[in-house]
Structures are given as structure tokens and as C-alpha cells.
Scaffold this active site. Structure first.
Site, PDB file in Angstrom:
ATOM      1  NE  ARG A 239      -4.287  -1.359   0.093  1.00  0.00           N
ATOM      2  CZ  ARG A 239      -4.445  -2.366  -0.754  1.00  0.00           C
ATOM      3  NH1 ARG A 239      -3.481  -2.658  -1.625  1.00  0.00           N
ATOM      4  NH2 ARG A 239      -5.559  -3.078  -0.743  1.00  0.00           N
ATOM      5  CD  GLU A 268      -2.807   3.669  -5.500  1.00  0.00           C
ATOM      6  OE1 GLU A 268      -3.912   3.226  -5.879  1.00  0.00           O
ATOM      7  OE2 GLU A 268      -1.866   2.949  -5.171  1.00  0.00           O
ATOM      8  CG  HIS A 286      -3.142  -0.202  -7.380  1.00  0.00           C
ATOM      9  ND1 HIS A 286      -3.542   0.459  -6.254  1.00  0.00           N
ATOM     10  CD2 HIS A 286      -3.214  -1.525  -7.071  1.00  0.00           C
ATOM     11  CE1 HIS A 286      -3.848  -0.415  -5.296  1.00  0.00           C
ATOM     12  NE2 HIS A 286      -3.654  -1.625  -5.776  1.00  0.00           N
TER      13      HIS A 286
END
Length: 321
Positions: A239, A268, A286
Site C-alpha cells: 500500500r 492514488e 496499481h
């Protein structure tokens, strides 16, 4: 059927077929993350919610759904976007999608590792910019992996899959985490446990595979980066907030560490601008689980969890409260 299922963003059709068999399905039409207001409006009256990693399911969302909410199925292995106590306190179940994305994420981590150590992104940018080049023995030298130490932070399923791949490249494995792994797994991977500070100090590559918690937020900060070798590489497919991005940009610019490969980011879809200015960092949007097979399997597992709970059974992969 009386059960109302809200899917916050489009998912593959096989998952929708499973959901339609369990209730009335509404898929939110916006091809983007919902705003908090939109999310609360969308889930009103829902018995089941299929949530994406960018959806913050908090107490306000739970209240908006109402007393009939019975399950929140997160289409991700991590669930830091879910206020689990708020959901379970309202009598609903939280589920996630572990296991099905292990191989895809491990493949991506190794891809980032190779790109960073062999300067593949930098080389491609050079060619696409049509810059002059010619082969010589000192041209764009990277570093090999054999006999290098891969330090894994969080030797869970994905971390173990990365370790197996790295061993095929001749790497040595070290790991750290809250708990030591089973002796059989450690023996299979020839993995030695190290305290975090020693792992940072001795590893040639540090790969992050820990969940995001208050304990791991900015786990890799300026001090952690300063403890690493100047030749070290950092890989993050966990993460984004596990890494202090500004500190990382400074460390890469000043040569505190050699390179980084990042699949996830603190805010993000925004990326720290300082990172984008550097050649010694590989950034991808991602993509850890981004294969057709994996994303379909994730959505199907979430759908099976919803169907099980709404049908009065137990979910396949529940998250503890």
C-alpha cells in the site's frame, strides 16, 4: 428477490451473474471512484455492498446503507479502506479476496525488481525519445540478482510467492514482520528472520508486502531509507502510505538508495511529483493484480461472499472484527 446489492464500480460479467442469482443488483455507472456523497447515496437501502479498494466504507456509509446491511465485500486482499468495527458493529460481515491475486502480484513485484535493477524503464525511455546510443561495455550498467539478499517485509502469501521467484534468480531471502513464519516455510524458502533495522541495513533489495495499519504507515521513512545500503533498491506492491513518498524522492535524488519500483502510492491516483522527475524510479499504476484472470477471480470471490451471506450461510473469506 428482496435483497439489494450495490456494486460501486463495474466488475466482470461472471461476478455479476453470481450476484444476480442472490438479489437485485445495481452497478454504479460512473467510470471513476465515487465521491463520499455519491457513495452514501448509492448504498442507501443496500443489503450487500461490493466495494473497490478506493471506496472508503466508514460509519457514515454504514448509516447511509441502513439497518438492512448484511455484508460488505471488498474486491481486494487489503481492507484498510474499510472501517471494520463500524461495519461489524452494525451487524454486517466484512470480506476480502485473499489468495486469488497472490501470483499476479508476486509476478509484478519481480517485474519491478528487474526493471529497477536493470534500468529497463530508463532504457526504453531513451529509445522512445530517439536519443542517440551505441553499445559499449559501460553502457547503462545495472546490477545482477544472484547472491544478492532480498529482504521481505511481511512474509505472508504474496511475500512467500515473491521469495520463491527470487530464489530462482539465485537470491538469498531474509524477512521481517510481527510474527515469524512456520519453520517448514522458512526452511523451504531458506529464509532467515531479521529485525527490521538489520534487514534494512543488510538487504540489497527491500520488498514491501505488509498490510497498511497505523503501525505500518510511513514504515519506510527518511530514517529507514538512511539505514539502507546506498546500492539498495526498494520495491512497494503493498500500500502506498507504507512509504513516505517525499522522503523516498529525496533519498533517490541524493543517492541515499539506488533505485525504487512502485506500484502503489500515498494519494492514488496522484504521485509525488519529485518521483516522476527521477530516472532511478519505476512507477506503474496499481497493476499488481491486473490480469484478466486475476481481476475476474477477485470479483467472483467477492460475489460468492455476498451470495453466501445473503443466503444465510458463511462467507468464503471473512475479515475479523
Amino acid at each position: 428477490m428482496d435483497e439489494r446489492i450495490v456494486v460501486t464500480r463495474a466488475v466482470p460479467e461472471p461476478a455479476l451473474e453470481l450476484l444476480r442469482a442472490a438479489g437485485e443488483v445495481r452497478v454504479c455507472e460512473q467510470d471513476r471512484p465515487l465521491t463520499p456523497d455519491e457513495l452514501r447515496a448509492a448504498v442507501a437501502g443496500a443489503h450487500g455492498i461490493v466495494a473497490m479498494v478506493h471506496d472508503r466504507i466508514d460509519a457514515e456509509v454504514v448509516r447511509a446503507a441502513g439497518p438492512g446491511l448484511r455484508v460488505v465485500a471488498n474486491v481486494a486482499v487489503g481492507y484498510d479502506n474499510i472501517d471494520v468495527p463500524a461495519v461489524t458493529g452494525a451487524g454486517a460481515v466484512v470480506t476480502n479476496t485473499p489468495g486469488v491475486l497472490t501470483d499476479a502480484t508476486a509476478d509484478l513485484a519481480m517485474g519491478l525488481l528487474l526493471m529497477a535493477t536493470r534500468r529497463l524503464g530508463e532504457g526504453e525511455r531513451l529509445l522512445r525519445a530517439r536519443q542517440p546510443w551505441n553499445f559499449h561495455l559501460g553502457f547503462m550498467l545495472g546490477t545482477g540478482l544472484r547472491d544478492k539478499t532480498l529482504g521481505i517485509v511481511g512474509l505472508g502469501g504474496i511475500g512467500q510467492a515473491v521469495a520463491r521467484r527470487a530464489r530462482a534468480f539465485g537470491m538469498r531471502i531474509a524477512y521481517t514482520g510481527r510474527n515469524r513464519v512456520d519453520e517448514r516455510i522458512a526452511a523451504e524458502l531458506d529464509a532467515r528472520y531479521l529485525p527490521m533495522d538489520e534487514l534494512l541495513r543488510t538487504s540489497d533489495v527491500v520488498s514491501l508486502h505488509c498490510p497498511l495499519t497505523e503501525r505500518t504507515r510511513h514504515l519506510v521513512d527518511a530514517a529507514a531509507l538512511a539505514a539502507m545500503k546506498p546500492s539498495a533498491v526498494l520495491i512497494n506492491t503493498a500500500r502506498g502510505p507504507v512509504v513516505d513518498e517525499r522522503a523516498l524522492a529525496t533519498a533517490l535524488r541524493e543517492g541515499t538508495i539506488a533505485a525504487a519500483g512502485l506500484d502503489v502510492f500515498e494519494n492514488e491516483p496522484e504521485v509525488e511529483p519529485g518521483l516522476l522527475e527521477l530516472d532511478n524510479v519505476v512507477v506503474v499504476p496499481h497493476l499488481g493484480s491486473a490480469t484478466t484472470e486475476t481481476r475476474t477471480a477477485m470479483a467472483e470471490l467477492a460475489a460468492r461472499n455476498v451470495a453466501a451471506v445473503l443466503g444465510g450461510g458463511e462467507p468464503v473469506t471473512p475479515v475479523g472484527g
